[in-house]
Design an enzyme around this catalytic site. Structure first.
Site, PDB file in Angstrom:
ATOM      1  CG  ASP A 129      -2.955  -0.102  10.421  1.00  0.00           C
ATOM      2  OD1 ASP A 129      -2.173  -0.532  11.064  1.00  0.00           O
ATOM      3  OD2 ASP A 129      -2.981   0.922   9.674  1.00  0.00           O
TER       4      ASP A 129
ATOM      5  CB  CYS B  11      -0.974   0.053   1.183  1.00  0.00           C
ATOM      6  SG  CYS B  11      -2.513   1.213   1.168  1.00  0.00           S
TER       7      CYS B  11
END
Length: 220
Positions: A132, A8
């Site tokens: 996360d 990402c």
């Protein structure tokens, strides 16, 4: 089963090529202006043309306006949306596109296995749930979180595929996969030399570590 890999926060065509050559399953563009990895829809549209078939493009948003999402859908054509802020289920679903919902494990209200699992259940239409670490920003901090918080999610028979992020790199991803057995891992800062600047060597090492972890699990 094979653990999928998403890289990402890509901002350069050369880094996309490195991720693809290493065997990444997906690449992510960040459309959150507060991020050092931010790209505009126009920039992402140009970069997207370098992504070959069978590699997914994921568009990451943090509390976006509907018009922002529409612009990315029209200009970039991502395969999956990723909502990384405080978006309610209806805000994720209103665009008629497949989406992944991120949760900052350890945040207020998401700081026990039960409360985290309960928050996830509202997003039963998501293609995956991503976990996360909780930090002042929204992702890309390089910080890990207490994986024991995932106990309630892992025990939920209705759980969506689990994507693990937060502090992952080539040195620790193998042990993490063996402990958690996620559907996929999502890595940004763990393969960087600076925010938004990826290292081809670090990407290759990460993907190889994931493959080795999968081989160990198959041998068990």
């Amino acid at each position: 089963m094979r653990t999928r890999v998403k890289i990402c926060g890509l901002t350069r065509a050369a880094d996309i090529a490195s991720a693809v050559q290493a065997g990444a399953d997906a690449i992510g563009f960040v459309f959150y202006p507060g991020s050092k990895r931010y790209v505009t829809p126009a920039q992402a549209a140009q970069l997207r043309r370098t992504v070959p078939a069978f590699v997914d493009v994921v568009a990451l948003f943090v509390n976006p306006e509907p018009a922002e999402v529409r612009a990315v859908l029209e200009q970039v054509g991502p395969d999956l949306l990723q909502f990384h802020g405080d978006e309610a289920p209806q805000e994720c679903e209103r665009h008629g596109a497949r989406y992944m919902r991120a949760f900052r494990a350890g945040a207020p209200g998401l700081d026990t296995p039960d409360t985290l699992a309960a928050a996830c259940r509202a997003y039963g239409q998501a293609a995956a749930w991503l976990f996360d670490s909780y930090s002042a920003g929204y992702g890309g901090s390089g910080q890990a979180f207490d994986h024991a918080l995932l106990g309630g999610v892992q025990a939920d028979p209705a759980a969506r595929p689990l994507v693990l992020s937060g502090g992952l790199n080539a040195a620790n991803v193998g042990a993490t996969i063996q402990a958690i057995r996620p559907w996929a891992v999502d890595v940004s800062s763990g393969v960087e030399t600076a925010p938004g600047l990826k290292s081809a060597d670090k990407i290759r090492a990460l993907v190889e570590a994931v493959r080795q972890a999968d081989e160990r699990l198959r041998d068990e």
